[in-house]
Design an enzyme around this catalytic site. Sequence first.
Site, PDB file in Angstrom:
ATOM      1  N   GLY A 284      -6.780   9.095  -0.461  1.00 33.53           N
ATOM      2  CA  GLY A 284      -7.777   8.620  -1.421  1.00 33.53           C
ATOM      3  C   GLY A 284      -9.061   8.157  -0.752  1.00 33.53           C
ATOM      4  O   GLY A 284      -9.893   7.500  -1.386  1.00 33.53           O
TER       5      GLY A 284
ATOM      6  N   ASP B  41       0.834  -1.205   0.000  1.00 35.85           N
ATOM      7  CA  ASP B  41       0.000   0.000   0.000  1.00 35.85           C
ATOM      8  C   ASP B  41       0.870   1.258   0.000  1.00 35.85           C
ATOM      9  O   ASP B  41       2.037   1.218   0.413  1.00 35.85           O
ATOM     10  CB  ASP B  41      -0.901  -0.022   1.254  1.00 35.85           C
ATOM     11  CG  ASP B  41      -2.231   0.657   1.029  1.00 35.85           C
ATOM     12  OD1 ASP B  41      -2.336   1.484   0.100  1.00 35.85           O
ATOM     13  OD2 ASP B  41      -3.174   0.373   1.795  1.00 35.85           O
TER      14      ASP B  41
ATOM     15  N   LYS C 243       7.525  11.515   0.471  1.00 43.19           N
ATOM     16  CA  LYS C 243       6.595  11.165   1.558  1.00 43.19           C
ATOM     17  C   LYS C 243       7.292  11.045   2.917  1.00 43.19           C
ATOM     18  O   LYS C 243       6.629  10.923   3.944  1.00 43.19           O
ATOM     19  CB  LYS C 243       5.889   9.839   1.235  1.00 43.19           C
ATOM     20  CG  LYS C 243       5.160   9.805  -0.097  1.00 43.19           C
ATOM     21  CD  LYS C 243       3.941  10.688  -0.101  1.00 43.19           C
ATOM     22  CE  LYS C 243       3.150  10.665  -1.379  1.00 43.19           C
ATOM     23  NZ  LYS C 243       2.453   9.436  -1.661  1.00 43.19           N
TER      24      LYS C 243
ATOM     25  N   ASP D  21       0.649   8.760   2.557  1.00 47.72           N
ATOM     26  CA  ASP D  21       0.755  10.202   2.330  1.00 47.72           C
ATOM     27  C   ASP D  21       1.928  10.802   3.092  1.00 47.72           C
ATOM     28  O   ASP D  21       2.531  11.771   2.648  1.00 47.72           O
ATOM     29  CB  ASP D  21      -0.563  10.876   2.725  1.00 47.72           C
ATOM     30  CG  ASP D  21      -1.706  10.332   1.892  1.00 47.72           C
ATOM     31  OD1 ASP D  21      -1.676  10.516   0.661  1.00 47.72           O
ATOM     32  OD2 ASP D  21      -2.596   9.672   2.452  1.00 47.72           O
TER      33      ASP D  21
ATOM     34  N   GLU E 104      -8.306  -0.156   3.815  1.00 50.40           N
ATOM     35  CA  GLU E 104      -6.846  -0.346   3.731  1.00 50.40           C
ATOM     36  C   GLU E 104      -6.305  -0.828   5.079  1.00 50.40           C
ATOM     37  O   GLU E 104      -5.490  -1.751   5.140  1.00 50.40           O
ATOM     38  CB  GLU E 104      -6.153   0.969   3.355  1.00 50.40           C
ATOM     39  CG  GLU E 104      -6.392   1.399   1.914  1.00 50.40           C
ATOM     40  CD  GLU E 104      -5.749   2.745   1.593  1.00 50.40           C
ATOM     41  OE1 GLU E 104      -5.255   2.893   0.476  1.00 50.40           O
ATOM     42  OE2 GLU E 104      -5.734   3.639   2.454  1.00 50.40           O
TER      43      GLU E 104
HETATM   44  C1  5RP Z   1      -5.534   6.094  -0.219  1.00 55.03           C
HETATM   45  C2  5RP Z   1      -4.190   6.123   0.388  1.00 55.03           C
HETATM   46  C3  5RP Z   1      -3.021   6.202  -0.557  1.00 55.03           C
HETATM   47  O1  5RP Z   1      -2.258   5.074  -0.396  1.00 55.03           O
HETATM   48  C4  5RP Z   1      -2.234   7.435  -0.243  1.00 55.03           C
HETATM   49  O2  5RP Z   1      -3.100   8.559  -0.374  1.00 55.03           O
HETATM   50  C5  5RP Z   1      -1.033   7.600  -1.184  1.00 55.03           C
HETATM   51  O3  5RP Z   1      -1.474   7.827  -2.465  1.00 55.03           O
HETATM   52  P1  5RP Z   1      -0.494   8.006  -3.714  1.00 55.03           P
HETATM   53  O4  5RP Z   1       0.222   6.718  -3.902  1.00 55.03           O
HETATM   54  O5  5RP Z   1      -1.423   8.356  -4.831  1.00 55.03           O
HETATM   55  O6  5RP Z   1       0.456   9.136  -3.391  1.00 55.03           O
HETATM   56  O7  5RP Z   1      -3.993   6.080   1.571  1.00 55.03           O
HETATM   57  O8  5RP Z   1      -6.546   6.175   0.753  1.00 55.03           O
END
Ligand code: 5RP
Length: 222
Positions: free
Chosen positions: A96, A80, A120, A83, A102
């Site tokens: 997201g 996964d 990140k 952010d 998740e």
């Molecule tokens: C969705 C999430 C995503 O994993 C998180 O927002 C990271 O997204 P990205 O890979 O587009 O930067 O937690 O709920």
Amino acid sequence: MNLKKLAGFKAAEEVKDGEIIGLGTGSTTHYFIESLGMRIKEEEIAIMGIPTSYQSFLLAKQWKIPVTSLEEHDVDIAVDGADEIDSDFNLIKGGGAAHTLEKIVDYSAKRFIVIVDETKLVSKLGTFPVPLEIISQSIKPVFQELKDMGADPEIRMAKYKDGPVISDNGNFIVDANFYEIDNPIQLEKDLNSIPGVVENGIFSQMVDEVILGTSEGVKVLK
Ligand code: 5RP
């Protein structure tokens, strides 16, 4: 160089024939799912995915990854995005709005791998607001509790729909800005004890490995 792609593709190499994979949500896991789909086609490996959102479900379908559920299978590896991630591997997720499922899938996995690009990484969580999935009727008391905790909460508004974002589970999303989080482990517990909060986006003490896309290449942190 696309650093998200680098991390996503590297994570797909970790998957072994026969495994059950938690399919995270977001633009980084998009690459992971794409790469898994290519491995299924080219190497004919027999894996199954457990999606964490409609997004990952639809992507799994697109890449012909067989889908199963937590009812039917245990998760070998969950992969996964995040952010924010601190040096203790605590996360903020939910950009997201998919953090509830998740967390359920990632937490239940034997091995949880986070894939991120180097932007990140943070020394302290909190620049990114903490997403909370809430029952819509609880807005007022939840906001009051969050303000009492020193946060600035906002209802997440949709971009291509009038009104609020509605999660895959039919709930509202509140983004609570704490600016600096000193104790993510405690905050994760405190937020989930507010009536009306279904789940919050702090994932503390869950991560086994981080696959980091950097401008110098991919790094695996344990
Ligand atoms: C969705 C999430 C995503 O994993 C998180 O927002 C990271 O997204 P990205 O890979 O587009 O930067 O937690 O709920």
